[in-house]
Motif scaffolding. Structure first.
Motif, PDB file in Angstrom:
ATOM      1  N   GLU A  81     -16.642 -31.692  70.038  1.00  0.00           N
ATOM      2  CA  GLU A  81     -16.924 -30.258  69.915  1.00  0.00           C
ATOM      3  C   GLU A  81     -17.470 -30.073  68.506  1.00  0.00           C
ATOM      4  O   GLU A  81     -17.567 -31.043  67.755  1.00  0.00           O
ATOM      5  N   THR A  83     -16.617 -27.220  66.251  1.00  0.00           N
ATOM      6  CA  THR A  83     -15.873 -26.362  65.317  1.00  0.00           C
ATOM      7  C   THR A  83     -15.363 -27.172  64.123  1.00  0.00           C
ATOM      8  O   THR A  83     -15.483 -26.747  62.970  1.00  0.00           O
ATOM      9  N   GLU A 111     -13.948 -37.787  79.884  1.00  0.00           N
ATOM     10  CA  GLU A 111     -13.165 -37.087  80.907  1.00  0.00           C
ATOM     11  C   GLU A 111     -13.487 -37.669  82.272  1.00  0.00           C
ATOM     12  O   GLU A 111     -14.449 -38.415  82.431  1.00  0.00           O
ATOM     13  N   TYR A 118     -18.462 -33.112  82.519  1.00  0.00           N
ATOM     14  CA  TYR A 118     -19.294 -34.258  82.178  1.00  0.00           C
ATOM     15  C   TYR A 118     -18.758 -34.948  80.923  1.00  0.00           C
ATOM     16  O   TYR A 118     -17.952 -34.389  80.204  1.00  0.00           O
ATOM     17  N   GLU A 127     -19.580 -19.773  64.730  1.00  0.00           N
ATOM     18  CA  GLU A 127     -18.362 -19.813  63.922  1.00  0.00           C
ATOM     19  C   GLU A 127     -18.592 -18.861  62.749  1.00  0.00           C
ATOM     20  O   GLU A 127     -19.689 -18.829  62.176  1.00  0.00           O
ATOM     21  N   TYR A 259      -5.808 -23.354  67.122  1.00  0.00           N
ATOM     22  CA  TYR A 259      -5.883 -21.895  67.284  1.00  0.00           C
ATOM     23  C   TYR A 259      -4.701 -21.145  66.686  1.00  0.00           C
ATOM     24  O   TYR A 259      -3.550 -21.587  66.776  1.00  0.00           O
TER      25      TYR A 259
END
Ligand code: HAM
Length: 425
Positions: A81, A83, A111, A118, A127, A259
């Motif tokens: 990812e 972030t 995955e 995918y 962001e 988070y």
């Protein structure tokens, strides 16, 4: 069967789908740049430790990272990812705040590949770093909402929750662990395993036995600090003010551990429930600091491009753009005229294609038809002799003779003015 095929979980994006992707990115850029976000392009791989800050106990880090040792002995990973990369970039370059950036590009997670899931998948995201104000949470969510609307999607639900501050979350995780441990016997073996690693992840289970236990589990709301609660209420008030509908779900914990406070997901009700999360995000107020930067709040989201397009397919909106050129040049002499004319037309700012290999008039006209061109320019002996072109309107089949020197003027009159690609010499 050809010798080589794409690896599991990866795909070729062929025309015209790739054009659809580009259009998707262009609309996204237009939407977020209108709110002051600038484009950032982080590297596709970096020191694997950067991504460990997503949470050692998360599936993304513990099971799905494409990490390896490079030839210099560095432990690197393809990004799962963006972030963490953006926060690493912030800690490295220390730009002035608020720092608002957007990105697009591929991410990698090992995955179980299936429809909508995918191993290489694209995300667009934003962001915003350096702002505590709840109005920013609203802005961020509203931008995603606006973007979905611009795509034409109408079956999207915003699901929202607050995960509180660092201490709140830790106290909640303890309470949840205790509750789940006391109901161990009713949990599935998979959930019991997850519980050992990360109690929050048990809440993601869709298995029936687990669902019964989860239904009475403590929720985070009772553990929120006064400040976190106030912040959340202000976010909800802001969403109401912008008429953005939302559903609160106190069990929404998201798959990444960074988070804090506001966290949210966008769900497409047009998709199967296994892969119906088309986007998600939230605040991650401690992440920059955990990457060696100053204590800086942050919030953002990422939308799965592949999955959002599946939602578009399911709703019959935002189809692949029709790929067509303005002009198709048919040269039945030897192709040299086509070479010059297509080149001149392209330089004048219009798109032009042609046939090759000296094919027959009939075959070239078929190609012209398939190209979707508005006009075919036909060049045979008569045209060369009279210094003109026969121009055929492909829709009406009407033909007219246009002098060579009037060609660009003809195109401008019929297709509108275009910016020349380079000044004519
Ligand atoms: P995420 O929920 O892991 O969040 O991913 C965001 C979106 O990417 C998902 O909702 C989904 O649409 C898509 N996605 C994730 N994994 C796959 C996959 N294997 N195949 C296809 N699509 C996938 C994040 O990545 C956070 N970085 C979001 C964020 C930004 N939070 C704050 N800022």
């Amino acid at each position: 069967m050809p010798t080589f095929q794409t690896s599991p979980g990866t795909r070729d994006i062929l025309p015209p789908d790739a054009a659809r992707w580009r259009q998707f990115n262009a609309i996204f850029a237009d939407t977020v740049e209108a709110a002051g976000y600038g484009c950032i392009i982080p590297p596709i791989f970096e020191d694997a430790t950067v991504f460990h800050r997503i949470g050692e106990a998360t599936d993304v880090v513990s099971k799905e990272m494409y990490d390896f040792e490079d030839k210099g002995g560095r432990h690197v990973s393809l990004r799962p990812e963006q972030t963490a990369s953006v926060c690493r970039a912030f800690a490295q370059h220390r730009p002035t705040t608020p720092w608002k950036v957007w990105y697009t590009g591929p991410n990698f997670r090992y995955e179980k590949a299936q429809a909508g899931r995918y191993r290489q998948f694209d995300q667009v995201g934003i962001e915003a770093l350096g702002v505590h104000d709840s109005d920013l949470d609203v802005e961020v969510i509203a931008l995603a909402w606006k973007f979905y609307q611009r795509l034409g999607l109408s079956n999207v639900q915003l699901v929202i929750n607050s995960l509180g501050d660092d201490g709140d979350r830790a106290r909640y995780v303890d309470a949840l662990r205790q509750y789940l441990q006391s109901h161990q016997d009713a949990l599935t073996p998979e959930a019991r395993q997850t519980l050992e690693r990360n109690p929050l992840r048990v809440l993601d289970s869709k298995r029936q036995g687990d669902l019964d236990v989860i239904a009475s589990a403590p929720t985070i709301k009772a553990f929120l600090s006064v400040e976190a609660n106030e912040h959340f209420e202000k976010v909800l008030t802001g969403l109401r003010a912008l008429a953005i509908p939302f559903t609160q779900n106190e069990y929404l914990v998201r798959g990444l551990d960074y988070y804090r406070r506001t966290s949210f997901e966008f769900v497409s009700t047009a998709l199967e429930s296994a892969q119906n999360a088309i986007g998600g995000g939230g605040r991650y107020d401690g992440l920059v600091q955990s990457l060696g930067g100053p204590d800086t709040p942050g919030i953002g989201f990422a939308l799965g491009l592949d999955r959002t397009l599946l939602a578009c397919d399911a709703e019959g909106v935002f189809g692949a753009p029709k790929s067509s050129v303005d002009v198709f040049v048919v040269d039945v002499i030897d192709g040299t005229h086509a070479l010059a004319v297509t080149n001149n037309i392209q330089d004048a700012g219009y798109s032009a294609d042609r046939a090759f290999d000296g094919r027959s008039m009939k075959a070239q006209m078929k190609s012209a038809d398939r190209s979707g061109a508005r006009f075919a320019i036909i060049i045979a002996q008569d045209e060369v002799a009279s210094g003109s072109y026969t121009i055929r309107d492909m829709a009406s089949a009407q033909q007219q003779l246009v002098a060579k020197s009037d060609l660009v003027e003809f195109l401008t009159r019929n297709l509108g003015k275009r910016t020349p690609r380079r000044s004519p010499s």
